[in-house]
Every structure is written in C-alpha cells, then in structure tokens.
Design a protein around this motif. Sequence first.
Motif, PDB file in Angstrom:
ATOM      1  N   GLU A   1       2.291 -32.058 -20.746  1.00 40.51           N
ATOM      2  CA  GLU A   1       2.941 -30.473 -21.059  1.00 40.51           C
ATOM      3  C   GLU A   1       2.435 -30.309 -20.077  1.00 40.51           C
ATOM      4  OE1 GLU A   1       3.302 -29.426 -25.757  1.00 40.51           O
ATOM      5  OE2 GLU A   1       1.460 -28.938 -24.788  1.00 40.51           O
ATOM      6  N   SER A   2       2.943 -29.710 -19.737  1.00 39.97           N
ATOM      7  CA  SER A   2       2.900 -28.233 -18.473  1.00 39.97           C
ATOM      8  C   SER A   2       3.951 -27.268 -18.480  1.00 39.97           C
ATOM      9  CB  SER A   2       3.154 -28.991 -16.498  1.00 39.97           C
ATOM     10  OG  SER A   2       2.281 -28.394 -15.913  1.00 39.97           O
TER      11      SER A   2
ATOM     12  N   ILE B   1       7.596 -31.602  -7.315  1.00 34.85           N
ATOM     13  CA  ILE B   1       7.484 -31.239  -8.883  1.00 34.85           C
ATOM     14  C   ILE B   1       6.023 -30.075  -8.125  1.00 34.85           C
ATOM     15  CG2 ILE B   1       6.638 -31.575 -11.365  1.00 34.85           C
ATOM     16  CD1 ILE B   1       9.350 -33.088  -9.921  1.00 34.85           C
ATOM     17  N   GLY B   2       6.785 -28.667  -9.298  1.00 33.21           N
ATOM     18  CA  GLY B   2       5.490 -27.916  -8.599  1.00 33.21           C
ATOM     19  C   GLY B   2       4.185 -27.738  -9.629  1.00 33.21           C
TER      20      GLY B   2
ATOM     21  N   SER C   1       9.524 -29.047 -19.099  1.00 32.48           N
ATOM     22  CA  SER C   1      11.199 -29.379 -18.326  1.00 32.48           C
ATOM     23  C   SER C   1      11.653 -30.412 -18.643  1.00 32.48           C
ATOM     24  CB  SER C   1      10.970 -28.556 -17.129  1.00 32.48           C
ATOM     25  OG  SER C   1       9.955 -29.583 -16.855  1.00 32.48           O
ATOM     26  N   ALA C   2      11.119 -31.171 -19.421  1.00 37.05           N
ATOM     27  CA  ALA C   2      12.051 -32.894 -18.994  1.00 37.05           C
ATOM     28  C   ALA C   2      12.419 -33.528 -17.746  1.00 37.05           C
ATOM     29  CB  ALA C   2      13.157 -33.113 -19.312  1.00 37.05           C
TER      30      ALA C   2
ATOM     31  N   THR D   1       6.610 -43.914 -14.140  1.00 37.66           N
ATOM     32  CA  THR D   1       7.811 -42.217 -14.636  1.00 37.66           C
ATOM     33  C   THR D   1       6.835 -41.564 -15.231  1.00 37.66           C
ATOM     34  OG1 THR D   1      10.173 -44.037 -14.413  1.00 37.66           O
ATOM     35  CG2 THR D   1       9.825 -41.909 -15.154  1.00 37.66           C
ATOM     36  N   ILE D   2       6.890 -40.574 -14.897  1.00 38.33           N
ATOM     37  CA  ILE D   2       6.467 -39.179 -15.122  1.00 38.33           C
ATOM     38  C   ILE D   2       6.748 -38.300 -14.870  1.00 38.33           C
ATOM     39  CG2 ILE D   2       3.940 -37.689 -14.424  1.00 38.33           C
ATOM     40  CD1 ILE D   2       3.259 -40.914 -14.386  1.00 38.33           C
TER      41      ILE D   2
END
Length: 346
Positions: free
Chosen positions: A88-89, A31-32, A10-11, A4-5
């Motif tokens: 963290e992105s 997921i962008g 944004s969670a 799980t990533i």
Amino acid sequence: MTYTITVQPSARTFEAEPGETLLSAGIRQGIGLPYGCKDGACGSCKCKKLSGTVELGPHQSKALSAEEEAQGYILTCCGRATSDVVLESRQVTHAGAFPIKKMPARVAQLERLSHDVMRLRLQLPANDVVQYHAGQYIEFILRDGARRSYSMANAPHTLLESGAPMVDLHIRHMPGGKFTEHVFTAMKEKEILRIEGPYGSFHLRDDSPKPIVLLASGTGFAPIKAIIEHMRFMGITRDAVLYWGGRRPQDLYLDAWVKERLAEMPHLTYVPVVSDALPEDGWRGRTGFVHRAALEDFADLSGHQVYACGAPIVVDSARHDYVQAGLPEEEFYADAFTSEADKASG
C-alpha cells in the motif's frame, strides 16, 4: 524467477528479481514509489505490506521501528521480495514519472553563496536533455563508485535559459567529506563529473487547492527554491508560507532572492528563523527551531500541505509535531538531507 509486486490503491504492478530491492525494481520499471535517501536512513519509502513476504536489509530504527515492522511496515529501499507482494503506497506516480539517465556533466560555474555553501552550476548534454520535477535530486557517481545526492535548485523551465542545459546545486561544505572537500578546495570549471537522475518523490502536488507550508533548514532550501520558481512559472496562486531556518543569519544565503520573489508572488509569505544568533548579528527576526515557528502561526494544520526539506532532525520533528497539530500524514512531503555520517549512525 521473478516476483510480482502490486501497489495499491493504484493496482499497478511490476516485477522484482530475487535479491533486488523493491525500490530499485520499481524505479527500473518506471513505478514512482516514494523514497529519499535509498539507504534505510530517512524512512521516506516506508509503506504497508498487505500480503507476501519481504526480507529487510540493514536500516536505522528511526526510519523503521521494531513496532512498525511488527505492524507490517517495510522500507522498499532495503526490502527484497521472497514471494509475490502487495504493497500500500500513496505516492505512486504514473504519466508524470521521468526516465532516470546516467550522463556526464561539466562544471560551468562555482559561486560562493556563504562561507560554507557553494552554488555548483552544471552543464548537461544538449542532445538528451534531462527532465525532472522541481524538488527532485541527482546523484554524483564518484570514481570509487560512491554516490552523493543533491537537489536541483532551479525549476525545470529554467533549464535552457542560458542556451545550454544547466542545473544549479547548493553544496554545503562538510569538513572531511569525500565530495565536498573536493568541491571547496580543488574543483575547477570545465571539470567533468558523472551524474544520474532524476531521483526522489519530493515535488509539488499541483492537483490540490490546499494552502502550503514550505519548511527548509540550511541547504534544504535548494529544492524549495525550485518549487517556488515552479509555482511562479505555472501561475499557482495557492497561499504558501516559507519558513527557512539557519543557525546564524548568514545561513539564509539567498534571503535577498526570496524577498525579491515576494513582490512577484502576492500569495507567498516568508518567515526567516534563526536559532543561534549572536549579539553582533543584530538579528531582530524570529528565533528558535524553524519547524516550531510554523506551529506558532498555525495551531491547526488539518487543511494544509507541508513540504519539508533539510536536516533529518528538523524533518522528523516536523512530521511528528505537525501530525499532532492535525496535518493528515499523507499531506506531509519530505526530503531529509541525509549525510554519510547520518547513514552510518544508528
């Protein structure tokens, strides 16, 4: 077993298979995550690993230095999870992400824009029209499985202006290049090619009021052109300055097109920059490195957004120098045009 990533802040979460890169898993599930070359060469997908373990594949030190790696940064394009991971992105997209499709494309037109730039117009299938953001790119899938990436040079709203869906690409001739040699010497209209897209996180952030610096070198102008068209169509009136650089004046192959837009877009300013003009060019405009021209005009970039596209040396230099001039790192959006030679070099 899958991992799980989780992406903060944004969670949002997605699953990654063992041996699958984080970027591929994210793209597969809509997921962008931010990215550019997908080959460990440009650094656009760099983000902070907050927890978990990630195994990094081959990459260039300019994309991720040993110091950054020690600080917990990774490249999602070559990073594979070996446990559950929290990243963290800042650029994770949500409702605006478009599905990636593989499709045939027919060569509709070939037009020389300069001695070494070809406009390639592709007709796409009408029964399943592709959606994309201005600034994104597609990949050609060659017969041997190799891929070549090119940005769409027209904004999405122009897709159907000719009736059938069409996208324009600006292809620079790379002598000896597997794909560009074919484009310039053998490609014919009606030829069928295989493409996949849209890819990339390079597109205008419409939700900001900040003034914009658009920075392009060479055919890095292609996605910038699409963004300018999008701004005009959407009635975006944020102040924007385009700095477009080339070695010689003829490298600014759509200079007249830009000047025509100035009459229609009073908030747009244009600064062409030439680095290696010859006496016979009669060049009277700005000279030097294109990214430096912006610094000559804006000593303080703390209140701006920057969208930069072109040669990696230009994009990397701009990123470094603009942050030094006060630009927040999260307001620098980039797409470096990384060639196969760039990817092969250290």
